[in-house]
Enzyme design. Structure first.
Site, PDB file in Angstrom:
ATOM      1  N   VAL A   1     -10.980   2.930  -3.865  1.00  0.00           N
ATOM      2  CA  VAL A   1     -10.652   2.397  -5.195  1.00  0.00           C
ATOM      3  C   VAL A   1     -11.666   1.292  -5.501  1.00  0.00           C
ATOM      4  O   VAL A   1     -11.752   0.300  -4.766  1.00  0.00           O
ATOM      5  CB  VAL A   1      -9.210   1.843  -5.246  1.00  0.00           C
ATOM      6  CG1 VAL A   1      -8.909   1.304  -6.645  1.00  0.00           C
ATOM      7  CG2 VAL A   1      -8.196   2.913  -4.852  1.00  0.00           C
TER       8      VAL A   1
ATOM      9  N   GLN B   1     -14.249   2.691   1.174  1.00  0.00           N
ATOM     10  CA  GLN B   1     -13.639   2.227  -0.089  1.00  0.00           C
ATOM     11  C   GLN B   1     -13.366   3.436  -0.979  1.00  0.00           C
ATOM     12  O   GLN B   1     -14.250   4.276  -1.202  1.00  0.00           O
ATOM     13  CB  GLN B   1     -14.567   1.229  -0.803  1.00  0.00           C
ATOM     14  CG  GLN B   1     -13.900   0.615  -2.028  1.00  0.00           C
ATOM     15  CD  GLN B   1     -14.745  -0.465  -2.705  1.00  0.00           C
ATOM     16  OE1 GLN B   1     -15.862  -0.746  -2.295  1.00  0.00           O
ATOM     17  NE2 GLN B   1     -14.197  -1.047  -3.750  1.00  0.00           N
TER      18      GLN B   1
ATOM     19  N   ASP C   1       0.849  -1.186   0.000  1.00  0.00           N
ATOM     20  CA  ASP C   1       0.000   0.000   0.000  1.00  0.00           C
ATOM     21  C   ASP C   1       0.888   1.240   0.000  1.00  0.00           C
ATOM     22  O   ASP C   1       1.882   1.321   0.718  1.00  0.00           O
ATOM     23  CB  ASP C   1      -0.922   0.001   1.231  1.00  0.00           C
ATOM     24  CG  ASP C   1      -2.068   0.975   1.073  1.00  0.00           C
ATOM     25  OD1 ASP C   1      -3.225   0.532   0.915  1.00  0.00           O
ATOM     26  OD2 ASP C   1      -1.810   2.205   1.089  1.00  0.00           O
TER      27      ASP C   1
ATOM     28  N   HIS D   1     -10.130  -5.239  -3.460  1.00  0.00           N
ATOM     29  CA  HIS D   1      -8.786  -5.495  -2.935  1.00  0.00           C
ATOM     30  C   HIS D   1      -8.881  -5.856  -1.471  1.00  0.00           C
ATOM     31  O   HIS D   1      -9.774  -5.380  -0.759  1.00  0.00           O
ATOM     32  CB  HIS D   1      -7.878  -4.267  -3.136  1.00  0.00           C
ATOM     33  CG  HIS D   1      -8.473  -2.993  -2.642  1.00  0.00           C
ATOM     34  ND1 HIS D   1      -9.454  -2.312  -3.334  1.00  0.00           N
ATOM     35  CD2 HIS D   1      -8.265  -2.292  -1.503  1.00  0.00           C
ATOM     36  CE1 HIS D   1      -9.800  -1.241  -2.655  1.00  0.00           C
ATOM     37  NE2 HIS D   1      -9.101  -1.208  -1.521  1.00  0.00           N
ATOM     38  N   ILE D   2      -7.956  -6.685  -1.052  1.00  0.00           N
ATOM     39  CA  ILE D   2      -7.916  -7.123   0.347  1.00  0.00           C
ATOM     40  C   ILE D   2      -6.689  -6.501   1.004  1.00  0.00           C
ATOM     41  O   ILE D   2      -5.567  -6.683   0.525  1.00  0.00           O
ATOM     42  CB  ILE D   2      -7.827  -8.661   0.447  1.00  0.00           C
ATOM     43  CG1 ILE D   2      -8.985  -9.325  -0.305  1.00  0.00           C
ATOM     44  CG2 ILE D   2      -7.798  -9.094   1.912  1.00  0.00           C
ATOM     45  CD1 ILE D   2      -8.930 -10.854  -0.296  1.00  0.00           C
ATOM     46  N   HIS D   3      -6.915  -5.764   2.085  1.00  0.00           N
ATOM     47  CA  HIS D   3      -5.800  -5.204   2.849  1.00  0.00           C
ATOM     48  C   HIS D   3      -5.282  -6.275   3.818  1.00  0.00           C
ATOM     49  O   HIS D   3      -6.067  -6.926   4.497  1.00  0.00           O
ATOM     50  CB  HIS D   3      -6.263  -4.023   3.718  1.00  0.00           C
ATOM     51  CG  HIS D   3      -6.759  -2.835   2.965  1.00  0.00           C
ATOM     52  ND1 HIS D   3      -6.000  -1.707   2.751  1.00  0.00           N
ATOM     53  CD2 HIS D   3      -7.964  -2.567   2.402  1.00  0.00           C
ATOM     54  CE1 HIS D   3      -6.702  -0.804   2.093  1.00  0.00           C
ATOM     55  NE2 HIS D   3      -7.912  -1.297   1.863  1.00  0.00           N
TER      56      HIS D   3
ATOM     57  N   ASN E   1     -12.807  -3.051   2.453  1.00  0.00           N
ATOM     58  CA  ASN E   1     -13.768  -1.961   2.546  1.00  0.00           C
ATOM     59  C   ASN E   1     -14.751  -2.109   1.391  1.00  0.00           C
ATOM     60  O   ASN E   1     -14.328  -2.190   0.231  1.00  0.00           O
ATOM     61  CB  ASN E   1     -13.050  -0.608   2.476  1.00  0.00           C
ATOM     62  CG  ASN E   1     -12.137  -0.387   3.675  1.00  0.00           C
ATOM     63  OD1 ASN E   1     -12.482  -0.760   4.794  1.00  0.00           O
ATOM     64  ND2 ASN E   1     -10.971   0.187   3.443  1.00  0.00           N
TER      65      ASN E   1
HETATM   66  P1  AMP Z   1      -9.648   1.404   0.037  1.00  0.00           P
HETATM   67  O1  AMP Z   1      -9.758   2.672   0.831  1.00  0.00           O
HETATM   68  O2  AMP Z   1     -10.051   0.182   0.791  1.00  0.00           O
HETATM   69  O3  AMP Z   1     -10.325   1.513  -1.321  1.00  0.00           O
HETATM   70  O4  AMP Z   1      -8.101   1.199  -0.217  1.00  0.00           O
HETATM   71  C1  AMP Z   1      -7.414   1.764  -1.263  1.00  0.00           C
HETATM   72  C2  AMP Z   1      -5.973   1.719  -0.867  1.00  0.00           C
HETATM   73  O5  AMP Z   1      -5.187   1.844  -2.025  1.00  0.00           O
HETATM   74  C3  AMP Z   1      -5.546   2.821   0.099  1.00  0.00           C
HETATM   75  O6  AMP Z   1      -5.048   2.249   1.306  1.00  0.00           O
HETATM   76  C4  AMP Z   1      -4.456   3.574  -0.682  1.00  0.00           C
HETATM   77  O7  AMP Z   1      -3.410   3.991   0.150  1.00  0.00           O
HETATM   78  C5  AMP Z   1      -4.012   2.524  -1.690  1.00  0.00           C
HETATM   79  N1  AMP Z   1      -3.442   3.022  -2.934  1.00  0.00           N
HETATM   80  C6  AMP Z   1      -3.927   3.989  -3.739  1.00  0.00           C
HETATM   81  N2  AMP Z   1      -3.142   4.161  -4.821  1.00  0.00           N
HETATM   82  C7  AMP Z   1      -2.135   3.260  -4.708  1.00  0.00           C
HETATM   83  C8  AMP Z   1      -0.994   2.937  -5.498  1.00  0.00           C
HETATM   84  N3  AMP Z   1      -0.711   3.577  -6.641  1.00  0.00           N
HETATM   85  N4  AMP Z   1      -0.176   1.944  -5.068  1.00  0.00           N
HETATM   86  C9  AMP Z   1      -0.426   1.301  -3.912  1.00  0.00           C
HETATM   87  N5  AMP Z   1      -1.490   1.556  -3.118  1.00  0.00           N
HETATM   88  C10 AMP Z   1      -2.320   2.528  -3.506  1.00  0.00           C
END
Ligand code: AMP
Length: 117
Positions: free
Chosen positions: A95, A93, A30, A99-101, A86
């Site tokens: 993006v 959320q 991340d 995706h799984i954190h 999320n």
């Molecule tokens: P979410 O809030 O669950 O949609 O998580 C999206 C995550 O993507 C966030 O924790 C961001 O920090 C991460 N993120 C956004 N752009 C990038 C990128 N280019 N490379 C790696 N992580 C990213």
């Protein structure tokens, strides 16, 4: 629909350090880590969010969790880590490509603390 940042990473349109890749998913760090280890497991198939996944994605979803387990082990956090998805804007959320954190490391938090971050 324009490509999400994760689709662009999968398609090698923007640079990113891909830690793991197979036919079905990639794993990246991340960009704004919330823990000493903060990884994202991202399916190559565009599923906008978990609630939009379908019956045919069941095997893929299982595969993603298998990769979570393997990545936690590889990064030495298998003892204690958080797994977060999320789902939806109101849940944080940002993006819209599933995706799984994976979060872990020295200062592993309770998931309730992560939610309030
Ligand atoms: P979410 O809030 O669950 O949609 O998580 C999206 C995550 O993507 C966030 O924790 C961001 O920090 C991460 N993120 C956004 N752009 C990038 C990128 N280019 N490379 C790696 N992580 C990213």
């Amino acid at each position: 629909m324009s490509k999400t940042i994760f689709q662009k990473i999968i398609d090698r349109e923007i640079p990113s350090e891909i830690l793991y890749e197979d036919e079905f998913c990639i794993v990246i760090k991340d960009i704004a880590p919330k823990a000493p280890v903060h990884l994202l497991v991202i399916p190559k198939k565009l599923i906008t969010k978990l609630s939009e996944s379908s019956e045919e994605d069941t095997k893929l979803l299982g595969h993603l969790l298998k990769i979570v387990r393997e990545m936690a082990k590889e990064h030495g956090i298998e003892e204690a880590f958080n797994v977060i998805i999320n789902n939806g804007e109101k849940a944080g959320q940002t993006v819209f490509h599933l995706h799984i954190h994976i979060l872990g490391g020295d200062k592993v938090k309770l998931s309730s603390e992560l939610i309030t971050d």
